[in-house]
Design an enzyme around this catalytic site. Sequence first.
Site, PDB file in Angstrom:
ATOM      1  N   GLY A   1       0.817  -1.149   0.015  1.00 45.46           N
ATOM      2  CA  GLY A   1      -0.012  -0.161  -0.117  1.00 45.46           C
ATOM      3  C   GLY A   1       0.812   1.165  -0.017  1.00 45.46           C
TER       4      GLY A   1
ATOM      5  N   CYS B   1       5.312  -6.216   1.484  1.00 43.84           N
ATOM      6  CA  CYS B   1       5.600  -4.622   1.619  1.00 43.84           C
ATOM      7  C   CYS B   1       4.728  -3.813   2.758  1.00 43.84           C
ATOM      8  CB  CYS B   1       5.220  -4.099   0.350  1.00 43.84           C
ATOM      9  SG  CYS B   1       5.759  -2.173   0.207  1.00 43.84           S
ATOM     10  N   TYR B   2       3.810  -3.197   2.766  1.00 41.81           N
ATOM     11  CA  TYR B   2       2.931  -2.580   3.693  1.00 41.81           C
ATOM     12  C   TYR B   2       2.525  -3.575   4.576  1.00 41.81           C
ATOM     13  CZ  TYR B   2      -0.169   0.569   5.955  1.00 41.81           C
ATOM     14  OH  TYR B   2      -1.265   1.406   6.635  1.00 41.81           O
TER      15      TYR B   2
ATOM     16  N   HIS C   1       8.126  -7.197  -3.796  1.00 41.72           N
ATOM     17  CA  HIS C   1       6.993  -7.488  -4.372  1.00 41.72           C
ATOM     18  C   HIS C   1       7.135  -8.870  -5.104  1.00 41.72           C
ATOM     19  CE1 HIS C   1       4.339  -4.267  -3.279  1.00 41.72           C
ATOM     20  NE2 HIS C   1       5.443  -3.511  -3.343  1.00 41.72           N
TER      21      HIS C   1
ATOM     22  N   GLU D   1       4.965 -10.682  -6.722  1.00 37.53           N
ATOM     23  CA  GLU D   1       3.826 -10.844  -7.851  1.00 37.53           C
ATOM     24  C   GLU D   1       4.313 -10.112  -9.207  1.00 37.53           C
ATOM     25  OE1 GLU D   1       2.851  -6.887  -5.481  1.00 37.53           O
ATOM     26  OE2 GLU D   1       3.667  -8.992  -5.091  1.00 37.53           O
TER      27      GLU D   1
ATOM     28  N   SER E   1     -21.419  -7.009 -27.188  1.00 35.53           N
ATOM     29  CA  SER E   1     -20.622  -6.114 -28.117  1.00 35.53           C
ATOM     30  C   SER E   1     -19.503  -6.956 -29.010  1.00 35.53           C
ATOM     31  CB  SER E   1     -19.757  -5.506 -27.257  1.00 35.53           C
ATOM     32  OG  SER E   1     -18.645  -6.152 -26.688  1.00 35.53           O
ATOM     33  N   GLY E   2     -19.302  -8.264 -28.976  1.00 35.40           N
ATOM     34  CA  GLY E   2     -18.609  -9.246 -29.864  1.00 35.40           C
ATOM     35  C   GLY E   2     -17.269  -9.361 -29.175  1.00 35.40           C
ATOM     36  N   GLY E   3     -16.931  -8.418 -28.067  1.00 37.23           N
ATOM     37  CA  GLY E   3     -15.603  -8.769 -27.675  1.00 37.23           C
ATOM     38  C   GLY E   3     -15.716 -10.171 -26.659  1.00 37.23           C
ATOM     39  N   VAL E   4     -14.605 -10.641 -26.009  1.00 42.14           N
ATOM     40  CA  VAL E   4     -14.488 -11.801 -25.399  1.00 42.14           C
ATOM     41  C   VAL E   4     -15.181 -11.757 -24.255  1.00 42.14           C
ATOM     42  CG1 VAL E   4     -12.355 -11.153 -24.262  1.00 42.14           C
ATOM     43  CG2 VAL E   4     -13.167 -13.730 -24.655  1.00 42.14           C
TER      44      VAL E   4
ATOM     45  N   SER F   1     -18.200 -10.001 -23.128  1.00 39.78           N
ATOM     46  CA  SER F   1     -19.744 -10.206 -23.569  1.00 39.78           C
ATOM     47  C   SER F   1     -20.045 -11.274 -24.075  1.00 39.78           C
ATOM     48  CB  SER F   1     -20.181  -8.994 -23.983  1.00 39.78           C
ATOM     49  OG  SER F   1     -19.777  -8.900 -25.504  1.00 39.78           O
TER      50      SER F   1
ATOM     51  N   LYS G   1      -8.867 -10.932 -17.283  1.00 36.80           N
ATOM     52  CA  LYS G   1      -9.079 -11.187 -18.691  1.00 36.80           C
ATOM     53  C   LYS G   1      -8.475 -12.787 -19.309  1.00 36.80           C
ATOM     54  CE  LYS G   1      -9.910  -8.717 -21.640  1.00 36.80           C
ATOM     55  NZ  LYS G   1     -11.409  -8.314 -22.400  1.00 36.80           N
TER      56      LYS G   1
END
Length: 527
Positions: A66, A93-94, A180, A182, A234-237, A239, A382
Site C-alpha cells: 500500500g 511490503c506494507y 513484491h 507478484e 458487443s462481440g468482445g470476449v 460479453s 481477462k
Amino acid sequence: MADESAPLDVPRNTDEVVVLDYGGQYSQLIARRVRECGVFSELLPNHVGAEEVARRKPKGLILSGGPSSVYAKGAPALDPALLELGIPVLGICYGMQLVAQALGGDVQSAEVGEFGRSTLTVKESGRLLEGLPLEQACWMSHRDTVYAPPPGFTALASSTVSPVAAFESVEKAIYGIQFHPEVVHTPFGQDILKKFLGDICGCDMTWSAANIVDDQIRLIREQIGDRKVICGLSGGVDSSVAALLVHRAVGDQLTCVFVDHGMMRKNEGDQVVKTFRDTFKVPLVAVDAETRFLDKLRGTSEPEAKRKIIGTEFIRVFEEEALKLASGGEGAKYLVQGTLYSDVIESGGGTGAATIKSHHNVGGLPDDLQFELVEPLRALFKDEVRAVGAELGLPERLVWRQPFPGPGLAIRVVGGEATKERLDLLRDADAILQDEIRGAGLYRDLWQSFCVLPDVRTVGVQGDERTYGYVVVIRAVTSDDAMTADWARLPYDLLEQIAARMIGELREVNRVVLDITSKPPGTIEWE
C-alpha cells in the site's frame, strides 16, 4: 452493484486464499498470481475485519502492499484478530510492516526510499525461502523500512536499503517480505508464492478458471429462475463469454441485444450477428442506433462525458428492447454484463481505489437502472475469461480478440467530437493496422493494437501539393492483465508498411506516429 465484501461464488470443494487490499497498485496482481498457482483467491478491502475473512474459511491470508506509512494519521490499520485466525499469514511490503508494527518489531522511515530493482541477500533461508538462491533480484516500492523483526521472529534476508527484507515465525505461521513477489521483476516471486500456498498453507493447488463453468451455470439458474434476461453483446470476449454462459444456463430465456452504435471496428457488427445468431443459435436482436448515439454525442469532446453518455444510452436501448420482448406483460428483469475485475478496480469500485476512468458497464450505469445485473465474470481476470471461453467452445478468433472498449471508437477520437466523418476515418485506419498486424503474425503477441485520432491536423506534402491532414497514432502494447503494460517493439519495416498504407489509402491522413508510453505512467487507452 454487488457488495464489495460479499463472498465470491467460489467453486465447490476449492481451497481459497484471501488477499486483503491495503491500496497497493499490485493488489489485483497478487490475487491473479495466486490463481496462477492453482489456488482460488479473493481480494477484499482491508477494513472488512477478521470475522468477515473467517466466514470464507480460507487456507491462508495475504496482506497486500500500500502507499501509506504505517505511522501516518488515517493510514489503513491491521486488525490484530487477523493474526489469530489459526491460518498462515503472508505480509507483503506494507503488509509486512503492519505485521512488524503490531507484534513489536521496529519499523522506521528510512532516509532513502527503495523503489525498483534491488538485490535480496538471503542470510537464512528458513521455511519461506528454502531452496531459493542466496542472492537474487527483487522489486521494491517502499520508504518505511523494517529494522528489526518482532520478538520470536527470524530475520531471513536483507536488501540494498532494508536491513530486514524478509522474516518468519514458523511457530506462529506468520511471514513477511518487503519486496513484491507478484511482479515479473522478482524472478523467484512465483516460487515464493507457491511455497507459501502449497507447503505452508497446505492448499490443494488444482483450481483453474475452467472449473467455474458448472458452478456459474448453477448460480445463474438460481438467480434468474424462469424470468427473461437480456445481454448487451458487443462481440468482445467478455460479453461473448458472459452471453454463452447464460445461454448454457437458461437457453432461450436469454435474448442478446447487439447495439450497433456506429463506433465498432470495420465489419465487426456483421461478424457478431453471424457468429451468435447463425453459429451458436442464440436469440439475438440487432439494433441500428448509430444516428441516435451520434446525436447524443454531438458537441461533446470531454472523455468522461463521452463514456457517461454512451453508457446511459446503452441502458436506455436495453430498456426499450426489454419492453419489446415482453410476454404476458412481463419483460426482461435481468441484464447480463461482461464486467471483469479490472473494470471494477479502474472504476473505483471494489476496494475504494481512485477512479482512473469509468467503464460503460460499471461506472457508466445510470442511477435509475431498471434491471438486476447478472455478472458471471466479475471475479475473473481477462486471461481467465479466455480460458472459460475456450472451455465453452468459442472459436479461437473470438477467444483471442483483443480488448475493445464498450464506448468503442468514440473514445479514440481524442480531444474533439466523435463525428461520423472522424469515426469512419479512424475505422479505416484501424482496419489497415489490424490487417498488417495479423499478416505479420503478431496479433496474439499483443494485448492491444489500435489507432487513435487526435483533433490535430498537420502540414504535409503529397504529390507536390501542400496538404493539411489528420494525424493517426499507432498504439500497441504487451500485457498480462492490463493492470500494467509495455509498448510493443513492432518491427520497423512493419511500421513503415502500416504508415505507407494509411497515408496512401486514406486521403485525409498525412502523418502517422507511434505511442511509446508504458502503463504506468500512461493508460492503455488515451481517454
